[in-house]
Design an enzyme around this catalytic site. Structure first.
Site, PDB file in Angstrom:
ATOM      1  N   GLU A   1       0.813  -1.211   0.000  1.00 52.00           N
ATOM      2  CA  GLU A   1       0.000   0.000   0.000  1.00 52.00           C
ATOM      3  C   GLU A   1       0.852   1.270   0.000  1.00 52.00           C
ATOM      4  O   GLU A   1       0.736   2.125   0.871  1.00 52.00           O
ATOM      5  CB  GLU A   1      -0.966  -0.035   1.188  1.00 52.00           C
TER       6      GLU A   1
ATOM      7  N   GLU B   1      -4.479 -10.235   0.173  1.00 51.71           N
ATOM      8  CA  GLU B   1      -5.289 -10.063   1.376  1.00 51.71           C
ATOM      9  C   GLU B   1      -6.738 -10.355   0.996  1.00 51.71           C
ATOM     10  O   GLU B   1      -7.227  -9.866  -0.020  1.00 51.71           O
ATOM     11  CB  GLU B   1      -5.175  -8.644   1.945  1.00 51.71           C
TER      12      GLU B   1
END
Length: 1015
Positions: free
Chosen positions: A434, A513
């Site tokens: 991220e 994820e």
């Protein structure tokens, strides 16, 4: 003295030694772990805002002087985090997910910058200064976040990269005998902008510190790359001076000894007879690389990682990742490593069919990877990088695309790869998490590709696949994941145009994820696994995440609890979003982990009945490598929950053990079902023998088949017409007052009252992802529509504050009818409830018809009733699904049978109290009073064959919803029995998709049919 190093955007400075492997060497070394002298300053000396942070007369770097007096300082253990020491004496932890806990003004940090000064003395042997020593190096394995080092008053350098190793050359500063090491650690620095991972900010020296004597003729670095393609190959890279040669490679078990007389002689070594390494069969060989001056010990696993088309292969076979994201976190130690705990963590993963780990979002302690090699896991090793907070700025100023940060980012990747390159378990490198995208990430990938051709590069934020090798996403919905897997799909992928979308569909796809495991959930794990089974391009994924990050804390009166964001009075925080693990902070597995274990088990079982009525068992071995010779099949037959027969089968077929990728069908012995009641056949796949991670008999998977004959329709009493006269006040074991139950089986009770509310789960509170509502999730790739959380919608509708209006209480023959209407203040919608009580012998029949009015534009959390019972009602046994809680989209691990437990055992102690303890498909439940049977309730299916569920709790759902932590639940004088005709699903909307419509509870008429008697 300048403090500009705090805001320097570079990777560090001074006498830094180039990154190399973390090696097990016999060269002399000295651990500097232990007690250090310590003081904490509120700001960094030498900065413009530091003011008078130092004592009068103390200069900025006087602390480094050997004459400095630290006798008044405290003592602090290394490794540790200072914010976890001395009950807050040195500050408190801070939790943020995306937010930076300081202004976003890179590379600057606030004046309020806690700074820890560490000092310790140590003795260095005289022998280290003889001519046989080439250099003395000082190694730090983990310091958060930036630190300056002095030895004997001499500045050595500045280290950066909290979860990355850094070595310094201290040869010129050390002397025989007593020496002084001083380290100044700053909590905030320019490096903090690169370390915005979803976790606690925990400053300090939290990993090992070691002094090493590097010998003349020693081995600076060793990399033994291995391959396997039926035979093995070792491709060595030896970093050493020419004077170190000859160098010898030995693998005793293989009878291998190779001597290289010079650097030019170092060449690949072929080995014919070698067993491959895999996550299932983690075959390791002890090896050594030696010069005359130093010997390095390694453990080799032979395997080849390769991408062929859209297939990710190890040793030529496709890998399916059934993985977890694992932070380094411990309720007491934070990120301080403990080998016994790490080993148990990995063993627990293996017991729950987890085969892969993404080291989110930084390299773990190096010993952890030794354990992963040994026990067997596929590992994605991730660099210490996340800049998520720049997302709020639409990535303006993001270090990932700013040339000023390039060296720091590439250096972080270099240190990640170099430290851990010898590990067989690592099958992919990951650039970080991220951090947007940009030229610096591309440079990290380019360096990695050039350095290591044997492993692919991963990074989820590279949506278009410009510089990575696999297509990776997080939290893609079921429809979107389906479109990724389909060859005939032309839907645009996230951040991609048509050409980029087509290119990404030619690559292996992983969910780095998914199925976010926050609180009660996740639901619908099986939907993702079905897609993995269906589409070859899909390679599984990594659950977010393995463990809750709670910090063990005590209240003023000594009550223990696990703290999350906000519990330490942080200025900004992200609450309990850090409590999102498949195991709780105390390592208790959640029901979600049991569900995951069953769904992803590589030994897949299915029971069917053939035309002759005999049971057939299909066994599919979905393992990567191993046959099923280590598995025994145990079957049992139960009549109405009581075992009546059992036996064992092997997984061997006509050609021997069931091989990986194969399946077979076995016929079980003839089983006679009972003429009445229920007969269930259950089969478990269990380990034949003990392993390094589980005892013999450990279950891997289970399946069931209902063999019950068709039962005659149950003669349920129908509502009768009222008769003249007053409604009775007593019916068998029950007494009433104005139509309300007041005693039952000799104890005071209240109810039943309609209950539509449940204490919102973390997923019920989630609103970052769209809601499905009545819309078809396939229409917009499963993104749903922007909407408030379910919890907000429910509260706005007043479901937590329904009021009752009794419309009618009437006498029936041998019974009582009560009609009520429930609604919330300021609501036009209501629910009509009719209770029909009828006495039949010693049984009290209760039929409850629940009918919502038209116009409810929402989903209900539940449709059921609540009975308020005395507190001495303390447990239950039941025949139904169990033994753990279950919900409509989380039923795979629930086994139909007889189960039981105390009130505490029936519920899960989630870090934030929420809905828990629902047990589905109940036939009967027997409540205990002070441990002895008290009341039996038999529940019959409704007209559509749907069975109710139950839960038993110490607090009402309304009380639970208001409590931030378990210890803040109010003291209760009651126990509460919930009998639910239906429950809403769980989903994973805390960070993922909403409850799939198939499992959503729409407002609808429901009926409960119960038979009640004293136990």
């Amino acid at each position: 003295m300048s403090s500009s190093y705090i805001t320097d955007q570079g990777p560090g400075s001074g006498l830094r030694v180039p990154a190399r492997s973390w090696l097990n060497s016999d060269a002399p070394s000295l651990s500097l772990n232990g007690d250090w002298r310590f003081r904490l300053l509120p700001t960094a000396p030498g900065t413009p805002g530091a003011g008078s942070v130092l004592a009068t007369g103390e200069t900025v770097e006087a602390v480094a002087s050997e004459s400095f007096d630290d006798s008044s300082w405290d003592t602090l253990a290394v490794p540790s985090h200072w914010v976890l020491a001395e009950d807050g004496k040195y500050g408190r932890p801070i939790y943020t997910n995306v937010q930076y806990p300081f202004p976003i003004d890179p590379p600057f940090v606030p004046d309020a910058n806690p700074t820890g000064d560490y000092r310790r003395t140590f003795d260095v042997p005289d022998s280290w200064f003889e001519s046989t020593t080439a250099a003395l190096t000082l190694r730090f394995d983990g310091v958060e976040s930036r630190y300056k080092v002095w030895v004997n008053g001499v500045e050595i350098g500045v280290g950066s990269g909290s979860r990355l190793a850094q070595e310094f050359d201290v040869s010129e500063a050390l002397r025989p005998g007593k020496n002084l090491l001083v380290v100044r650690v700053h909590q905030w620095s320019a490096a903090s902008y690169l370390e915005d991972q979803d976790q606690w900010w925990l400053p300090g020296i939290f990993r090992d510190v070691k002094l090493q004597a590097r010998p003349v003729g020693g081995l600076t670095d060793v990399w033994l790359r291995t391959d396997w393609s039926g035979s093995g190959t070792i491709t060595p890279e030896i970093t050493a001076d020419p004077a170190a040669f000859p160098v010898t490679l030995r693998v005793p078990e293989l009878g291998l000894e190779v001597i290289w007389d010079s650097p030019a002689d170092v060449a690949p070594v072929s080995i014919d007879a070698v067993e491959p390494w895999s996550a299932e069969v983690p075959r390791l060989y002890d090896a050594s690389v030696s010069s005359a001056a130093e010997s390095i010990s390694l453990r080799l696993g032979f395997r080849t990682v390769k991408i062929v088309g859209d297939q990710f292969l190890v040793n030529g076979r496709k890998v399916i990742f059934h993985g977890v994201n694992r932070h380094e976190t411990n309720a007491d130690r934070g990120r301080v490593f403990d080998e016994a705990s790490a080993r148990e963590d990995l063993a627990l993963m293996k017991r729950f069919n987890v085969n892969a780990i993404r080291t989110s979002h930084y390299p773990p302690h190096p010993r952890f990877l030794d354990l992963a090699d040994e026990l067997g896991f596929w590992v994605i090793l991730e660099c210490d990088l996340e800049t998520h907070g720049f997302h709020a700025l639409k990535w303006v100023g993001n270090p990932s695309d700013d040339p000023a940060w390039r060296d720091a980012l590439v250096d972080r990747m270099e240190r990640t790869v170099e430290r851990d390159k010898n590990h067989a378990s690592i099958v992919m490198w990951s650039l970080g998490n991220e951090s947007g995208t940009g030229a610096n990430l591309a440079a990290m990938a380019a360096w990695t590709h050039a350095r290591d051709l044997s492993r692919p590069v991963h990074y989820e934020g590279d949506y278009t696949g410009a510089y990575t090798d696999v297509y990776s996403r997080m939290y893609s919905s079921i429809p979107e994941t389906d479109s990724i897997g389909r060859n005939d799909s032309h839907a645009l992928l996230l951040g991609c145009n048509a050409i980029e979308s087509a290119r990404q569909r030619t690559r292996p796809f992983i969910l780095c994820e998914y199925v976010h495991a926050m609180g009660n959930g996740p639901g619908a794990i099986d939907q993702y696994e079905d897609l993995v089974d269906k589409y070859p391009r899909l390679h599984g994924g990594f659950v977010w995440e393995w463990r809750d990050h709670g910090i063990r804390t005590r209240t003023a009166d000594g009550t223990e609890f696990f703290a999350y964001g906000g519990d330490f009075d942080e200025v900004i925080h992200d609450g309990n979003f850090v409590m999102d693990g498949m195991i709780l902070s105390d390592s208790t597995p959640t029901p979600g982990l049991f569900e995951y274990k069953q769904i992803v088990s590589p030994i897949r079982l299915a029971l069917t009945l053939n035309a002759e009525g005999n049971a057939g068992l299909t066994v599919a071995n979905l393992r990567h490598t191993s046959d099923a010779s280590d598995v025994v099949l145990r079957w049992r037959v139960e009549h109405n929950g009581t075992r009546v027969d059992a036996g064992e089968l092997t997984t061997d077929g006509a050609n021997g053990p069931l091989q990986a990728g194969d399946s077979l069908t076995l016929t079980l012995p003839t089983i006679v079902a009972a003429a009445e009641g229920e007969t269930w056949l259950s089969v478990e796949a269990v380990l034949r023998e003990a392993t390094a991670w589980a005892p013999a008999g450990h279950p891997l998977s289970e399946t069931q088949l209902d063999l019950s004959p068709a039962q005659p329709p149950l003669r349920v009493p129908r509502p009768a017409s009222p008769i003249a006269g007053a409604a009775p006040v007593e019916l068998g074991p029950a007494t009433f007052d104005a139509g309300s139950l007041v005693t039952l089986a000799g104890l005071p009770v209240a109810g039943p009252r309609l209950e539509l509310w449940r204490a919102p789960t973390d997923n019920d509170k989630g609103q970052g992802f769209g809601a499905y509502g009545p819309e078809d999730p396939w229409i917009n790739s499963g993104r749903g529509v922007p909407a408030p959380s379910s919890a907000v919608v429910w509260q706005q509708a007043g479901l937590d504050r329904l009021t009752r209006r009794v419309e009618d209480v009437a006498a029936l023959p041998q019974g009582l009818r009560v009609r009520s209407r429930y609604a919330a203040a300021n609501s036009e919608h209501d629910v009509a409830v009719e209770e029909n009580w009828q006495l039949s012998g010693d049984e009290l029949w209760l039929r409850i018809d629940i009918a919502p009015s038209a116009g409810w534009d929402l989903v209900f959390p539940r449709i059921g009733v609540r009975l308020d019972l005395p507190s001495e009602v303390d447990g239950a046994s039941w025949f139904g699904a169990g033994p753990r809680e279950s919900y409509p989209d989380s039923l795979h691990s629930a086994v139909v049978g007889t189960h039981g437990g105390s009130l505490e055992e029936l519920n899960v102690n989630y870090a934030r109290p929420q809905e828990t303890g629902h047990h589905s498909d109940v036939r009967w439940v027997e409540l205990s009073r002070d441990g002895a049977p008290w009341l039996r309730i038999e529940a019959d299916p409704d007209a559509l064959g749907r069975r109710p569920g139950f839960s038993l709790a110490k607090n009402t759902a309304q009380e639970v919803a208001l409590a931030p932590h378990p210890h803040e639940l109010p003291e209760s004088q009651h126990s509460y029995l919930y009998l639910d005709a239906a429950q809403h699903g769980l989903g994973s909307r805390a960070c993922g998709p909403d409850v799939w419509p198939d499992f959503a509870l729409r407002p609808e008429a429901r009926t409960l049919v119960l038979r009640i008697r004293a136990a």
